[in-house]
Design a protein around this motif. Structure first.
Motif, PDB file in Angstrom:
ATOM      1  N   LEU A   5       0.828  -1.211   0.000  1.00  0.00           N
ATOM      2  CA  LEU A   5       0.000   0.000   0.000  1.00  0.00           C
ATOM      3  C   LEU A   5       0.855   1.251   0.000  1.00  0.00           C
ATOM      4  O   LEU A   5       1.853   1.326   0.713  1.00  0.00           O
ATOM      5  N   THR A   6       0.472   2.217  -0.802  1.00  0.00           N
ATOM      6  CA  THR A   6       1.153   3.502  -0.691  1.00  0.00           C
ATOM      7  C   THR A   6       0.223   4.664  -1.003  1.00  0.00           C
ATOM      8  O   THR A   6      -0.764   4.515  -1.726  1.00  0.00           O
ATOM      9  N   GLY A   7       0.551   5.797  -0.425  1.00  0.00           N
ATOM     10  CA  GLY A   7      -0.233   7.005  -0.668  1.00  0.00           C
ATOM     11  C   GLY A   7       0.665   8.073  -1.252  1.00  0.00           C
ATOM     12  O   GLY A   7       1.808   8.212  -0.842  1.00  0.00           O
ATOM     13  N   ARG A   9       0.621  12.203  -2.017  1.00  0.00           N
ATOM     14  CA  ARG A   9      -0.127  13.448  -1.826  1.00  0.00           C
ATOM     15  C   ARG A   9      -0.224  14.216  -3.125  1.00  0.00           C
ATOM     16  O   ARG A   9       0.654  14.134  -3.969  1.00  0.00           O
ATOM     17  N   PHE A  42      -3.388   4.954  -3.152  1.00  0.00           N
ATOM     18  CA  PHE A  42      -4.465   5.882  -2.832  1.00  0.00           C
ATOM     19  C   PHE A  42      -3.953   7.300  -2.688  1.00  0.00           C
ATOM     20  O   PHE A  42      -2.769   7.534  -2.480  1.00  0.00           O
ATOM     21  N   PRO A  44      -4.107  10.427  -0.401  1.00  0.00           N
ATOM     22  CA  PRO A  44      -4.508  10.852   0.945  1.00  0.00           C
ATOM     23  C   PRO A  44      -4.986  12.304   0.943  1.00  0.00           C
ATOM     24  O   PRO A  44      -4.298  13.198   1.410  1.00  0.00           O
ATOM     25  N   HIS A  47      -5.093  14.152   4.144  1.00  0.00           N
ATOM     26  CA  HIS A  47      -3.774  14.623   4.561  1.00  0.00           C
ATOM     27  C   HIS A  47      -3.415  15.926   3.837  1.00  0.00           C
ATOM     28  O   HIS A  47      -2.697  16.759   4.380  1.00  0.00           O
ATOM     29  N   TYR A 129      -1.528  13.897  11.922  1.00  0.00           N
ATOM     30  CA  TYR A 129      -1.201  13.328  10.613  1.00  0.00           C
ATOM     31  C   TYR A 129      -0.762  11.860  10.664  1.00  0.00           C
ATOM     32  O   TYR A 129      -1.283  11.010   9.941  1.00  0.00           O
ATOM     33  N   MET A 133      -2.418   8.330   9.132  1.00  0.00           N
ATOM     34  CA  MET A 133      -1.596   7.488   8.254  1.00  0.00           C
ATOM     35  C   MET A 133      -1.591   6.044   8.761  1.00  0.00           C
ATOM     36  O   MET A 133      -1.663   5.096   7.966  1.00  0.00           O
ATOM     37  N   ASP A 136      -4.721   4.520   7.631  1.00  0.00           N
ATOM     38  CA  ASP A 136      -4.652   4.212   6.189  1.00  0.00           C
ATOM     39  C   ASP A 136      -4.049   2.832   5.956  1.00  0.00           C
ATOM     40  O   ASP A 136      -4.454   2.102   5.043  1.00  0.00           O
ATOM     41  N   ILE A 137      -3.059   2.513   6.767  1.00  0.00           N
ATOM     42  CA  ILE A 137      -2.302   1.279   6.557  1.00  0.00           C
ATOM     43  C   ILE A 137      -3.009   0.087   7.213  1.00  0.00           C
ATOM     44  O   ILE A 137      -3.178  -0.969   6.601  1.00  0.00           O
ATOM     45  N   VAL A 145       4.746  -1.080   2.802  1.00  0.00           N
ATOM     46  CA  VAL A 145       4.326   0.300   2.589  1.00  0.00           C
ATOM     47  C   VAL A 145       5.500   1.065   1.982  1.00  0.00           C
ATOM     48  O   VAL A 145       6.290   1.680   2.691  1.00  0.00           O
ATOM     49  N   ILE A 147       7.595   3.783   0.803  1.00  0.00           N
ATOM     50  CA  ILE A 147       7.597   5.245   0.921  1.00  0.00           C
ATOM     51  C   ILE A 147       9.014   5.727   1.163  1.00  0.00           C
ATOM     52  O   ILE A 147       9.909   4.937   1.417  1.00  0.00           O
ATOM     53  N   GLN A 151       9.336   9.180   5.888  1.00  0.00           N
ATOM     54  CA  GLN A 151       8.104   8.625   6.453  1.00  0.00           C
ATOM     55  C   GLN A 151       8.351   7.399   7.324  1.00  0.00           C
ATOM     56  O   GLN A 151       7.412   6.798   7.857  1.00  0.00           O
TER      57      GLN A 151
HETATM   58  N1  TRP Z   1       2.671  10.640   4.490  1.00  0.00           N
HETATM   59  C1  TRP Z   1       2.872  10.234   3.123  1.00  0.00           C
HETATM   60  C2  TRP Z   1       3.761  11.273   2.434  1.00  0.00           C
HETATM   61  O1  TRP Z   1       3.766  12.425   2.814  1.00  0.00           O
HETATM   62  C3  TRP Z   1       1.562  10.063   2.386  1.00  0.00           C
HETATM   63  C4  TRP Z   1       0.723   9.034   3.064  1.00  0.00           C
HETATM   64  C5  TRP Z   1      -0.417   9.249   3.772  1.00  0.00           C
HETATM   65  C6  TRP Z   1       0.969   7.650   3.073  1.00  0.00           C
HETATM   66  N2  TRP Z   1      -0.906   8.061   4.226  1.00  0.00           N
HETATM   67  C7  TRP Z   1      -0.086   7.062   3.839  1.00  0.00           C
HETATM   68  C8  TRP Z   1       1.966   6.840   2.549  1.00  0.00           C
HETATM   69  C9  TRP Z   1      -0.130   5.700   4.065  1.00  0.00           C
HETATM   70  C10 TRP Z   1       1.909   5.485   2.781  1.00  0.00           C
HETATM   71  C11 TRP Z   1       0.872   4.923   3.540  1.00  0.00           C
HETATM   72  O2  TRP Z   1       4.440  10.934   1.512  1.00  0.00           O
END
Ligand code: TRP
Length: 336
Positions: A5-7, A9, A42, A44, A47, A129, A133, A136-137, A145, A147, A151
């Motif tokens: 999983l990854t997010g 922004r 996804f 975020p 965020h 924040y 997060m 989210d995970i 994850v 990133i 992070q």
């Molecule tokens: N915090 C991450 C960033 O700034 C973005 C993010 C939000 C994220 N929720 C997450 C990444 C969950 C991985 C999993 O890059």
């Protein structure tokens, strides 16, 4: 089946550094594993609103997702693309985890300390924040994850919260793997950090004012090439990959390797000992211009409708999985 999983922004336009260092490695990882893993990608968006947004958040979200597709993300039934705010369980679990996390551990987060430093007032979202997060995970039982290293602390916090919760209520959450193992899984030894073209000691950042410091993904290819030609190098006069002694030259070699999809050691070997920095710059400028031309052409073929359709499917899946996990958590606390 395990979940990766990854997010990403969508607060502003991305730099070439974001593309080469984060987006492209994620796309490659996803394509490599999507036959036998769930791949959750996804946006975020909740965020995003802790900070200023350049332009229009809605447009930025769709554009960011198009970037994934233009970068070659292959879609199959295991790849799920969704927006955080379209899955209310994220906010709900965030609140519940707020009641598991301590002020102490949340106050220690470097990102919060940096963002709040010197500000007269800082919104509570910035503080909270990492808890969102973690939600989210944990909602998706994600083990991996991928990133950036900025992070990692948030992943360790997520692991601590999940472990504490499980200790109290039984094995409800899957604890994501340690950051050291995450890095191994991603197959990047040390993270890829594309440097600022004028100040190569620093990371390339969209917030740097000087236009020649950064290449944006929507830069005209000729303009990007000019920026490479004006990059800061050094006075040593010999091409060598050495991030400490020759960060400017090393950055150019790194960029060349990534945009041409060639292993870094091959690129460094091919240029080692060359004395003309101008020639190296010319080659890298051409490669970057070519990459941007192809990328932008691909991007233009992707319609908004295509993205909305992906989101619709992804959000159906995400709500299904997230609501089931949320219910387990609510039951554990006696909320259901
Ligand atoms: N915090 C991450 C960033 O700034 C973005 C993010 C939000 C994220 N929720 C997450 C990444 C969950 C991985 C999993 O890059």
């Amino acid at each position: 089946m395990k979940t990766i999983l990854t997010g990403i922004r969508a607060n502003s336009e991305l730099t070439l550094g974001n593309y080469l260092g984060a987006l492209l490695p994620m796309v490659r990882l996803a394509n490599q594993h999507s036959a036998d893993h769930h791949i959750n990608i996804f946006v975020p968006d909740l965020h995003s609103i802790i900070a200023d947004i350049d332009g229009d958040l809605q447009k930025n979200i769709i554009r960011t997702l198009k970037y994934y597709l233009a970068a070659g993300l292959k879609i199959n039934e295991n790849v799920h693309v969704y927006r955080q705010s379209y899955v209310p369980a994220h906010s709900e679990l965030c609140w519940i985890l707020n009641c598991v996390a301590t002020m102490g551990e949340t106050s220690r987060m470097t990102q919060y300390k940096e963002k709040s430093e010197g500000r007269e007032s800082c919104n509570v979202g910035i503080f909270d924040y990492p808890i969102l997060m973690a939600a989210d995970i944990l909602l998706y039982s994600a083990e991996y994850v991928p990133i950036g290293e900025d992070q990692f602390q948030h992943i360790e916090l997520t692991r601590n919260l999940a472990t504490r919760f499980n200790h109290r209520f039984g094995e409800i959450f899957t604890v994501p793997v340690k950051t050291a193992e995450q890095v191994k899984f991603m197959g990047v030894d040390d993270g890829i950090r594309i440097r600022d073209l004028l100040n190569p000691e620093k990371k390339m950042s969209k917030s740097t004012k000087a236009e020649n410091s950064k290449i944006m993904l929507d830069d005209a290819p000729e303009r990007a090439a000019k920026k490479i030609m004006s990059a800061t190098t050094d006075s040593l006069g010999k091409v060598k990959f050495d991030m400490w002694a020759q960060p400017g030259i090393s950055n150019l070699l790194q960029i060349e390797a990534l945009v041409t999809d060639t292993p870094l050691h091959e690129v460094t070997a091919a240029w080692a000992g060359e004395t003309s920095y101008g020639e190296l710059k010319k080659k890298v400028a051409d490669s970057v211009a070519k990459m941007l031309t192809e990328f932008q052409a691909k991007l233009a073929t992707i319609s908004d409708e295509e993205v909305y359709e992906l989101l619709e499917n992804g959000e159906k899946y995400a709500n299904h999985v997230a609501n089931a996990k949320l219910l387990e958590v609510q039951k554990a606390f006696g909320l259901r």
